[in-house]
Design an enzyme around this catalytic site. Sequence first.
Site, PDB file in Angstrom:
ATOM      1  N   TYR A 120      54.525  39.355 -28.059  1.00  0.00           N
ATOM      2  CA  TYR A 120      53.395  40.028 -27.406  1.00  0.00           C
ATOM      3  C   TYR A 120      52.706  41.028 -28.323  1.00  0.00           C
ATOM      4  O   TYR A 120      51.638  41.528 -28.003  1.00  0.00           O
ATOM      5  CB  TYR A 120      53.844  40.725 -26.115  1.00  0.00           C
ATOM      6  CG  TYR A 120      53.892  39.802 -24.911  1.00  0.00           C
ATOM      7  CD1 TYR A 120      54.743  38.712 -24.885  1.00  0.00           C
ATOM      8  CD2 TYR A 120      53.086  40.018 -23.801  1.00  0.00           C
ATOM      9  CE1 TYR A 120      54.798  37.860 -23.790  1.00  0.00           C
ATOM     10  CE2 TYR A 120      53.134  39.175 -22.697  1.00  0.00           C
ATOM     11  CZ  TYR A 120      53.993  38.098 -22.701  1.00  0.00           C
ATOM     12  OH  TYR A 120      54.035  37.261 -21.615  1.00  0.00           O
ATOM     13  N   TYR A 230      44.822  37.802  -5.155  1.00  0.00           N
ATOM     14  CA  TYR A 230      45.218  37.830  -3.743  1.00  0.00           C
ATOM     15  C   TYR A 230      44.300  38.634  -2.838  1.00  0.00           C
ATOM     16  O   TYR A 230      44.628  38.842  -1.679  1.00  0.00           O
ATOM     17  CB  TYR A 230      46.655  38.375  -3.623  1.00  0.00           C
ATOM     18  CG  TYR A 230      47.639  37.535  -4.405  1.00  0.00           C
ATOM     19  CD1 TYR A 230      48.139  36.357  -3.866  1.00  0.00           C
ATOM     20  CD2 TYR A 230      48.002  37.904  -5.693  1.00  0.00           C
ATOM     21  CE1 TYR A 230      48.996  35.559  -4.602  1.00  0.00           C
ATOM     22  CE2 TYR A 230      48.864  37.110  -6.433  1.00  0.00           C
ATOM     23  CZ  TYR A 230      49.353  35.939  -5.885  1.00  0.00           C
ATOM     24  OH  TYR A 230      50.190  35.141  -6.617  1.00  0.00           O
ATOM     25  N   GLU A 297      56.720  44.502 -10.350  1.00  0.00           N
ATOM     26  CA  GLU A 297      55.522  44.398  -9.505  1.00  0.00           C
ATOM     27  C   GLU A 297      55.925  44.403  -8.018  1.00  0.00           C
ATOM     28  O   GLU A 297      55.223  44.978  -7.181  1.00  0.00           O
ATOM     29  CB  GLU A 297      54.758  43.118  -9.852  1.00  0.00           C
ATOM     30  CG  GLU A 297      53.400  43.019  -9.195  1.00  0.00           C
ATOM     31  CD  GLU A 297      52.612  41.834  -9.719  1.00  0.00           C
ATOM     32  OE1 GLU A 297      51.730  42.037 -10.577  1.00  0.00           O
ATOM     33  OE2 GLU A 297      52.889  40.692  -9.280  1.00  0.00           O
TER      34      GLU A 297
HETATM   35  C1  UD2 Z   1      52.531  39.687 -13.924  1.00  0.00           C
HETATM   36  C2  UD2 Z   1      51.886  41.050 -13.904  1.00  0.00           C
HETATM   37  C3  UD2 Z   1      52.661  41.954 -14.839  1.00  0.00           C
HETATM   38  C4  UD2 Z   1      54.094  42.070 -14.387  1.00  0.00           C
HETATM   39  C5  UD2 Z   1      54.713  40.689 -14.302  1.00  0.00           C
HETATM   40  C6  UD2 Z   1      56.059  40.789 -13.579  1.00  0.00           C
HETATM   41  C7  UD2 Z   1      49.450  41.189 -13.530  1.00  0.00           C
HETATM   42  C8  UD2 Z   1      48.137  40.700 -13.998  1.00  0.00           C
HETATM   43  N1  UD2 Z   1      50.494  40.865 -14.337  1.00  0.00           N
HETATM   44  O1  UD2 Z   1      52.158  39.219 -15.222  1.00  0.00           O
HETATM   45  O2  UD2 Z   1      52.094  43.232 -14.879  1.00  0.00           O
HETATM   46  O3  UD2 Z   1      54.140  42.728 -13.148  1.00  0.00           O
HETATM   47  O4  UD2 Z   1      53.901  39.758 -13.555  1.00  0.00           O
HETATM   48  O5  UD2 Z   1      56.817  39.692 -13.809  1.00  0.00           O
HETATM   49  O6  UD2 Z   1      49.563  41.850 -12.533  1.00  0.00           O
HETATM   50  N2  UD2 Z   1      55.941  41.884 -22.191  1.00  0.00           N
HETATM   51  C9  UD2 Z   1      56.251  41.941 -23.545  1.00  0.00           C
HETATM   52  N3  UD2 Z   1      56.980  40.941 -24.088  1.00  0.00           N
HETATM   53  C10 UD2 Z   1      57.427  39.860 -23.378  1.00  0.00           C
HETATM   54  C11 UD2 Z   1      57.108  39.801 -22.003  1.00  0.00           C
HETATM   55  C12 UD2 Z   1      56.360  40.815 -21.438  1.00  0.00           C
HETATM   56  O7  UD2 Z   1      55.876  42.895 -24.238  1.00  0.00           O
HETATM   57  O8  UD2 Z   1      58.083  38.974 -23.964  1.00  0.00           O
HETATM   58  C13 UD2 Z   1      55.168  42.997 -21.595  1.00  0.00           C
HETATM   59  C14 UD2 Z   1      53.702  42.938 -21.993  1.00  0.00           C
HETATM   60  O9  UD2 Z   1      53.188  44.249 -22.036  1.00  0.00           O
HETATM   61  C15 UD2 Z   1      53.085  42.168 -20.867  1.00  0.00           C
HETATM   62  C16 UD2 Z   1      53.876  42.686 -19.679  1.00  0.00           C
HETATM   63  O10 UD2 Z   1      55.202  42.901 -20.182  1.00  0.00           O
HETATM   64  O11 UD2 Z   1      51.694  42.438 -20.790  1.00  0.00           O
HETATM   65  C17 UD2 Z   1      53.928  41.771 -18.446  1.00  0.00           C
HETATM   66  O12 UD2 Z   1      54.500  40.527 -18.786  1.00  0.00           O
HETATM   67  P1  UD2 Z   1      53.694  39.162 -18.588  1.00  0.00           P
HETATM   68  O13 UD2 Z   1      52.312  39.371 -19.074  1.00  0.00           O
HETATM   69  O14 UD2 Z   1      54.450  38.054 -19.184  1.00  0.00           O
HETATM   70  O15 UD2 Z   1      53.716  39.004 -17.060  1.00  0.00           O
HETATM   71  P2  UD2 Z   1      52.688  38.119 -16.175  1.00  0.00           P
HETATM   72  O16 UD2 Z   1      51.551  37.636 -16.980  1.00  0.00           O
HETATM   73  O17 UD2 Z   1      53.432  37.096 -15.391  1.00  0.00           O
END
Ligand code: UD2
Length: 348
Positions: A120, A230, A297
Amino acid sequence: MLIAAQTCSMNVALATPHPRYVYFNFFSERLNGDILINEDQKSTSLSRLVFRSRVRNMVSPEKLLYKQPSVLVGRTDVVSVTPWLAPIVWEGTFDPVLVDNIYKPMNLTVATTVFAIGKYVRFLQDFLETAEKHFMVGFHVRYYVFTDRPHDVPSVNLSQGRHLSVIQVPGSNRWQEISARRMEIIQTTIERQIRREADYIFCLDVDSKFHARWGSESLGRLVAVIHPGYYEQTRDRFPYERRPASTAYIPMDEGDYYYGGAMIGGFVEDVYTLTKVCRTRFEEDAGNSIEAAWQEESHLNRYLLDNKPSKVLSPEYLWQDFKAKTKEVKVIRFSGVIKNYADVRPNV
Ligand code: UD2
């Protein structure tokens, strides 16, 4: 006590650290340069925590000219207030000149935390460059970048009054853990330093870009954002945690909105309490071998059901690039980029 870089128990060789960034290790002290740390600053005793955040009067500068507000004409296509009378911020519901003129003389500092763990880190450049163009422009901003790859933090030119700290944290081979541990790390970093360095805080997802103004209209005691996926759904279709065994449980007939985990904000003190409660509940669940459906979340949504936000940001402040713009969203301010989960996450 004066702590010099070389005395730190840190094993990261920062080949060419950015001259204006400050480097820390989450488990030790500051890495580059010297820093004065007194005993009070080292204290993490809860009862003694002091925060900078405070309620201020909304003072408008004398003779400021702006458009007359109307009580009859305004946005009618969207709801701009919650049933507990918190504003829902949409384009057309605020005057940017007026709000900036009220908030700028307060000389505020806004902390911005962002996690870039594992692959990331590749999202940081766009995140920071677009933040410099659109996010809290004209305010003091302190970015806190949490990463396991401090060498890979890109060198981005920051405007005057804006600072960036790189804080090394452990990586993980489970994205669920990375996502969930954010609460704990933010809580601890607020205790250690942010509470002294900032008035407000926004905690944001890194895989995102700013596209238009995100300014002082977003400031409030406890600020949440409506998830773009949502806002047209009924509450029984929200992806809340539905198992009563979890502390994040929300029954089908409860819930206000579905808030996105990609943004939490507000007074440093209020966000501190939120992160502390969510972290404790997450750990309680882990002790019972349960992980909430959407990790932090889900806990955030449970917390905000009980502790209503004082300001709610419309989905303009959290869009997703794969989603076509809808007619009520006049401006997309911040949006998650399209990413290949299998490519960027450590596990599937
Ligand atoms: C959703 C939510 C996210 C979080 C997640 C929970 C929105 C738009 N996104 O996004 O905020 O609640 O679900 O599961 O509401 N990260 C890293 N390295 C990794 C994985 C994650 O740095 O390998 C950090 C990074 O800042 C990323 C954040 O964690 O932006 C959220 O992870 P995601 O983007 O994979 O989660 P996502 O897209 O499913």
